[in-house]
Design a protein around this motif. Structure first.
Motif, PDB file in Angstrom:
ATOM      1  N   VAL A  66      -3.256 -28.676  39.165  1.00 18.91           N
ATOM      2  CA  VAL A  66      -2.542 -27.820  39.090  1.00 18.91           C
ATOM      3  C   VAL A  66      -1.975 -27.349  37.924  1.00 18.91           C
ATOM      4  O   VAL A  66      -2.368 -27.909  36.671  1.00 18.91           O
ATOM      5  N   ILE A  67      -1.875 -25.950  37.866  1.00 22.23           N
ATOM      6  CA  ILE A  67      -1.343 -25.417  36.442  1.00 22.23           C
ATOM      7  C   ILE A  67       0.019 -25.347  36.664  1.00 22.23           C
ATOM      8  O   ILE A  67       0.618 -24.642  37.414  1.00 22.23           O
ATOM      9  N   TYR A  68       0.789 -26.286  35.787  1.00 19.26           N
ATOM     10  CA  TYR A  68       2.186 -26.049  35.977  1.00 19.26           C
ATOM     11  C   TYR A  68       2.745 -25.147  35.182  1.00 19.26           C
ATOM     12  O   TYR A  68       2.101 -24.739  34.118  1.00 19.26           O
ATOM     13  N   ASP A  69       3.851 -24.454  35.386  1.00 20.41           N
ATOM     14  CA  ASP A  69       4.462 -23.696  34.473  1.00 20.41           C
ATOM     15  C   ASP A  69       5.211 -24.554  33.559  1.00 20.41           C
ATOM     16  O   ASP A  69       5.684 -25.609  33.733  1.00 20.41           O
ATOM     17  N   THR A  70       5.339 -24.012  32.288  1.00 21.08           N
ATOM     18  CA  THR A  70       5.819 -24.777  31.261  1.00 21.08           C
ATOM     19  C   THR A  70       7.282 -25.220  31.482  1.00 21.08           C
ATOM     20  O   THR A  70       7.885 -26.163  30.984  1.00 21.08           O
ATOM     21  N   SER A  71       8.045 -24.246  31.930  1.00 21.77           N
ATOM     22  CA  SER A  71       9.456 -24.344  32.268  1.00 21.77           C
ATOM     23  C   SER A  71       9.826 -25.904  33.229  1.00 21.77           C
ATOM     24  O   SER A  71      10.567 -26.518  33.142  1.00 21.77           O
ATOM     25  N   GLU A  72       8.870 -25.892  34.308  1.00 23.05           N
ATOM     26  CA  GLU A  72       8.673 -27.187  35.041  1.00 23.05           C
ATOM     27  C   GLU A  72       8.398 -28.333  34.528  1.00 23.05           C
ATOM     28  O   GLU A  72       9.128 -29.445  34.479  1.00 23.05           O
ATOM     29  N   ILE A  73       7.613 -28.412  33.336  1.00 26.49           N
ATOM     30  CA  ILE A  73       7.454 -29.592  32.447  1.00 26.49           C
ATOM     31  C   ILE A  73       8.755 -29.890  31.637  1.00 26.49           C
ATOM     32  O   ILE A  73       9.123 -30.936  31.518  1.00 26.49           O
ATOM     33  N   SER A  74       9.051 -28.740  30.991  1.00 30.69           N
ATOM     34  CA  SER A  74      10.342 -28.877  30.305  1.00 30.69           C
ATOM     35  C   SER A  74      11.467 -29.228  30.967  1.00 30.69           C
ATOM     36  O   SER A  74      12.252 -30.560  30.533  1.00 30.69           O
ATOM     37  N   SER A  75      11.501 -29.145  32.276  1.00 29.21           N
ATOM     38  CA  SER A  75      12.767 -29.689  33.190  1.00 29.21           C
ATOM     39  C   SER A  75      12.773 -30.818  33.517  1.00 29.21           C
ATOM     40  O   SER A  75      13.456 -31.779  33.426  1.00 29.21           O
ATOM     41  N   SER A  76      11.309 -31.399  33.814  1.00 33.53           N
ATOM     42  CA  SER A  76      11.111 -32.744  34.232  1.00 33.53           C
ATOM     43  C   SER A  76      11.197 -33.872  33.091  1.00 33.53           C
ATOM     44  O   SER A  76      11.488 -34.959  33.127  1.00 33.53           O
ATOM     45  N   THR A  77      11.099 -33.300  31.764  1.00 35.13           N
ATOM     46  CA  THR A  77      11.292 -34.224  30.570  1.00 35.13           C
ATOM     47  C   THR A  77      12.492 -33.907  30.017  1.00 35.13           C
ATOM     48  O   THR A  77      12.804 -34.374  28.893  1.00 35.13           O
ATOM     49  N   ASN A  78      13.453 -33.413  30.602  1.00 38.19           N
ATOM     50  CA  ASN A  78      14.804 -33.011  29.928  1.00 38.19           C
ATOM     51  C   ASN A  78      14.565 -32.311  28.653  1.00 38.19           C
ATOM     52  O   ASN A  78      15.244 -32.787  27.645  1.00 38.19           O
ATOM     53  N   ASN A  79      14.003 -31.243  28.730  1.00 37.04           N
ATOM     54  CA  ASN A  79      13.757 -30.361  27.787  1.00 37.04           C
ATOM     55  C   ASN A  79      13.070 -31.279  26.511  1.00 37.04           C
ATOM     56  O   ASN A  79      13.224 -30.911  25.333  1.00 37.04           O
ATOM     57  N   PHE A  80      12.042 -32.035  27.055  1.00 31.70           N
ATOM     58  CA  PHE A  80      11.522 -32.853  25.975  1.00 31.70           C
ATOM     59  C   PHE A  80      12.246 -33.892  25.059  1.00 31.70           C
ATOM     60  O   PHE A  80      12.042 -34.504  24.045  1.00 31.70           O
ATOM     61  N   LEU A  81      13.605 -34.302  25.799  1.00 24.96           N
ATOM     62  CA  LEU A  81      14.381 -35.007  25.122  1.00 24.96           C
ATOM     63  C   LEU A  81      14.430 -36.300  25.614  1.00 24.96           C
ATOM     64  O   LEU A  81      15.109 -37.285  24.981  1.00 24.96           O
TER      65      LEU A  81
END
Length: 391
Positions: free
Chosen positions: A71-86
């Motif tokens: 899967v080539i994930y969209d960066t926004s999808e990864i950012s959302s899943s990690t709570n904006n990397f917080l």
């Protein structure tokens, strides 16, 4: 054909099959005698249904274990899943950071790494499609990746367990180790040897890959079964580490091969060197490199597990004294000595004198079988399940 722990081959019949009359089987469970009768029978129907259900379950299990399309994930999808990397980070270093999250319904771990060479999305997709063809029980599955500027985000499946480093050196209780038996440590060594051999010889790319991150903190020991799984498979290729030609050397002290420290070029023989260090850790329980304070002058002395192992094999009884004391002298002495010799071959300064992982995997497997036979002869259990819960 690459040989892995499990492989199947289809064999074509030499002559065409002729239709046979259907038969059912009945048996006497007390006598053990079987008889056959012609025609359809309800017992045969029940057997057929049971067999079909079992086959479907087996196919589902097999399908879940096979590699999926990357899967080539969209960066926004990864950012959302990690709570904006917080979200709480699982790990953080100068080279990478990681977060546990849920992506598209799957429990996953996201690693953020900086690419060592320029890479665009088509290149990433091509490399990812090649790497995703690889599958081995000792490798943590790569689910996909994402690209944002010079950063690559690699998404792996989450595996419950603890790092090999923590299993060997519990920071809260140094005298305790979950790997308290010789057989459990040989199982780890066998899993690692076959996993790394697969990366080098049987992975998606025809020429094989390098790993470049073999170390005890990058190996997960699974809960209950105490099997080893290698993290970061594909990182060197996807982040350009296998192609980088730089005088700036990035690596972990104690695991870097001498030639890599000079040239910065990673090869499969560098992986062999790091594997040898991990084996010495397994046998001794010690860190690959540490500094001890000298009582006389208050200075610090550098202590390498490689150097202490080389000293141990020179003297009679040296290996027995060098092996992790938490094993309580419960191990086959000859096997332990052979294991240390295999590891020392792997950490030879000259890369040409190091064996390839195919030979190493064969030697380690043989020593594991010898250890199993030793355990059976003295009446030790060979199938142990444990908990990695904090103590």
């Amino acid at each position: 054909m690459c040989k892995t722990k499990k492989s199947t081959q289809a064999i074509e019949p030499r002559s065409p099959l002729k239709p046979r009359p259907s038969k059912s089987f009945s048996s006497d469970p007390l006598s053990g005698n079987c008889s056959t009768t012609g025609g359809n029978n309800s017992s045969y129907g029940n057997f057929s249904k049971s067999s079909t259900s079992s086959s479907v379950a087996s196919l589902k299990s097999l399908r879940s274990s096979l590699p999926e399309n990357p899967v080539i994930y969209d960066t926004s999808e990864i950012s959302s899943s990690t709570n904006n990397f917080l979200n709480h980070r699982l790990s953080s270093s100068t080279a990478s950071s990681s977060w546990r999250c849920t992506l598209r319904g799957k429990d996953a771990v996201v690693f953020q790494r900086k690419s060592r060479t320029p890479i665009d999305l088509p290149d990433l997709q091509q490399s990812l499609s090649l790497i995703s063809r690889s599958h081995h029980s000792s490798l943590i599955k790569l689910l996909g990746a994402s690209l944002s500027g010079s950063y690559v985000y690699l998404v792996y499946e989450f595996v419950a367990g603890a790092s090999l480093a923590d299993c060997l050196r519990n920071p809260n209780n140094p005298s305790y180790t979950v790997l308290s038996t010789w057989l459990s440590r040989l199982q780890i060594a066998t899993d690692l040897a076959h996993g790394l051999d697969y990366i080098h010889r049987c992975s998606g790319l025809g020429s094989g890959l390098v790993h470049n991150h073999i170390k005890s903190s990058s190996i997960i020991v699974t809960e209950a079964t105490l099997n080893a799984k290698i993290c970061h498979f594909g990182t060197a290729e996807l982040c350009g580490e296998s192609r980088a030609r730089s005088k700036k050397v990035e690596g972990t002290r104690g695991y870097m091969a001498p030639e890599f420290q000079v040239s910065g070029v990673v090869t499969q023989k560098c992986d062999v060197y790091a594997f040898g260090v991990v084996i010495l850790e397994l046998v001794s329980g010690e860190e690959p490199l540490k500094y001890k304070m000298e009582v006389e002058d208050g200075g610090y002395k550098r202590v390498s597990v490689i150097e202490t192992a080389r000293e141990a094999v020179k003297s009679v009884g040296g290996v027995r004294r060098w092996v992790d004391r938490r094993l309580k002298d419960s191990f086959p002495m000859e096997v332990a000595e052979k294991m240390v010799q295999v590891a020392l071959e792997c950490v030879e300064d000259d890369p040409e004198r190091r064996p390839d992982m195919g030979r190493v995997a064969g030697l380690v497997s043989k020593l594991f079988l010898e250890s199993q036979k030793w355990a059976e002869n003295i009446g030790l259990p060979t199938d142990i399940s444990v908990s990695l819960a904090a103590r």
